[in-house]
Design an enzyme around this catalytic site. Sequence first.
Site, PDB file in Angstrom:
ATOM      1  N   ASP A   9       1.141  -1.065   0.030  1.00  0.00           N
ATOM      2  CA  ASP A   9       0.101  -0.315   0.066  1.00  0.00           C
ATOM      3  C   ASP A   9       1.107   1.320   0.269  1.00  0.00           C
ATOM      4  O   ASP A   9       2.582   0.920  -0.129  1.00  0.00           O
ATOM      5  CB  ASP A   9      -0.881   0.568   1.173  1.00  0.00           C
ATOM      6  N   ASP A  11      -0.190   5.130   1.234  1.00  0.00           N
ATOM      7  CA  ASP A  11      -0.371   6.249   2.208  1.00  0.00           C
ATOM      8  C   ASP A  11      -0.711   4.866   3.481  1.00  0.00           C
ATOM      9  O   ASP A  11      -0.851   4.351   3.384  1.00  0.00           O
ATOM     10  CB  ASP A  11      -1.613   6.968   2.128  1.00  0.00           C
TER      11      ASP A  11
HETATM   12  P1  B16 Z   1      -6.467  10.157  -4.286  1.00  0.00           P
HETATM   13  P2  B16 Z   1      -3.722   4.304  -0.019  1.00  0.00           P
HETATM   14  C1  B16 Z   1      -5.327   6.266  -0.477  1.00  0.00           C
HETATM   15  O1  B16 Z   1      -3.902   5.851  -0.329  1.00  0.00           O
HETATM   16  C2  B16 Z   1      -5.572   7.221   1.041  1.00  0.00           C
HETATM   17  O2  B16 Z   1      -5.671   6.744   1.784  1.00  0.00           O
HETATM   18  C3  B16 Z   1      -7.037   7.191   0.690  1.00  0.00           C
HETATM   19  O3  B16 Z   1      -6.979   9.191   2.514  1.00  0.00           O
HETATM   20  C4  B16 Z   1      -7.578   8.422   0.346  1.00  0.00           C
HETATM   21  O4  B16 Z   1      -8.701   8.986  -0.769  1.00  0.00           O
HETATM   22  C5  B16 Z   1      -6.958   7.721  -1.395  1.00  0.00           C
HETATM   23  O5  B16 Z   1      -5.381   7.119  -0.944  1.00  0.00           O
HETATM   24  C6  B16 Z   1      -7.344   7.971  -2.954  1.00  0.00           C
HETATM   25  O6  B16 Z   1      -6.943   8.875  -3.479  1.00  0.00           O
HETATM   26  O7  B16 Z   1      -7.360  10.399  -4.240  1.00  0.00           O
HETATM   27  O8  B16 Z   1      -4.892  10.018  -4.268  1.00  0.00           O
HETATM   28  O9  B16 Z   1      -6.847   9.102  -5.594  1.00  0.00           O
HETATM   29  O10 B16 Z   1      -3.481   3.822   1.477  1.00  0.00           O
HETATM   30  O11 B16 Z   1      -4.678   3.390  -0.733  1.00  0.00           O
HETATM   31  O12 B16 Z   1      -2.108   4.321  -0.521  1.00  0.00           O
HETATM   32 MG    MG Z   2      -3.030   2.791   3.301  1.00  0.00          MG
END
Ligand code: B16
Ligand code: MG
Length: 222
Positions: A9, A11
């Site tokens: 993953d 984030d």
């Molecule tokens: P984007 P991950 C996620 O990251 C985030 O934790 C979440 O807060 C976010 O809404 C999602 O990605 C989508 O991100 O808006 O940049 O497409 O933990 O899956 O890496």
């Molecule tokens: Mg994450």
Amino acid sequence: MRIALVIFDMDGVITETTHEHYQAWTLLFKKHFNINLNPDFETYTRGVSRLESLEILLSKSGIHIASLDVKKALANEKNLMYQQLIQAFDSSKVLPGVKDLIHYLKERNIKIALGSASKNGSFLLERLGLKDAFDYHVDPSHLRSKPKPDIFLDAMHHFRLSPKACLGIEDAEAGIQAIKAAGMYAIGVGKEPLIQADWKLNDLASLDYQKLEEILMNPYEK
Ligand code: B16
Ligand code: MG
């Protein structure tokens, strides 16, 4: 069966963008609804796609918007704000332990993939100086969001593997559920309890490599 693919993953695992995501949501809600978004709602958006995060935050804030077009425009505006906030990211933003783990897996010929819900994932990997280290980046655009297993299964199918040969690393409840729904071994990292994880760590810097070696060789041995 040995592990042949590790799916990371983004984030909360490779880097920390939760603050930037939530700052962008906070700016958006202040601008359009004059609402100070409750900081406690942040946890519900971890690992959840952009549009679904918006739906959750609207619902928790008691705001009803019927039009999908309006919601897509709001999500898009949030993304522009978020992209401003991550422009300055560089390799110093890679979380401790990540580079060592990538190096360790590569030495053992284990493939590594990015399995993030973020459509900014490839951009971020480039900013972090890790783009070439990954063998595959899942494009989440047309896949169902975590906790559905699709993102992890997409990486597995790319390498023509079975679930038991794959391991996922996640910081979010929705992400661990997605890994388990895919039938894979789940490592959970971070502060959340993540009780469904097969192995839970505080962070990758404190990874026990001897235990990891055993898991990679035979993940389901009791
Ligand atoms: P984007 P991950 C996620 O990251 C985030 O934790 C979440 O807060 C976010 O809404 C999602 O990605 C989508 O991100 O808006 O940049 O497409 O933990 O899956 O890496
Ligand atoms: Mg994450």
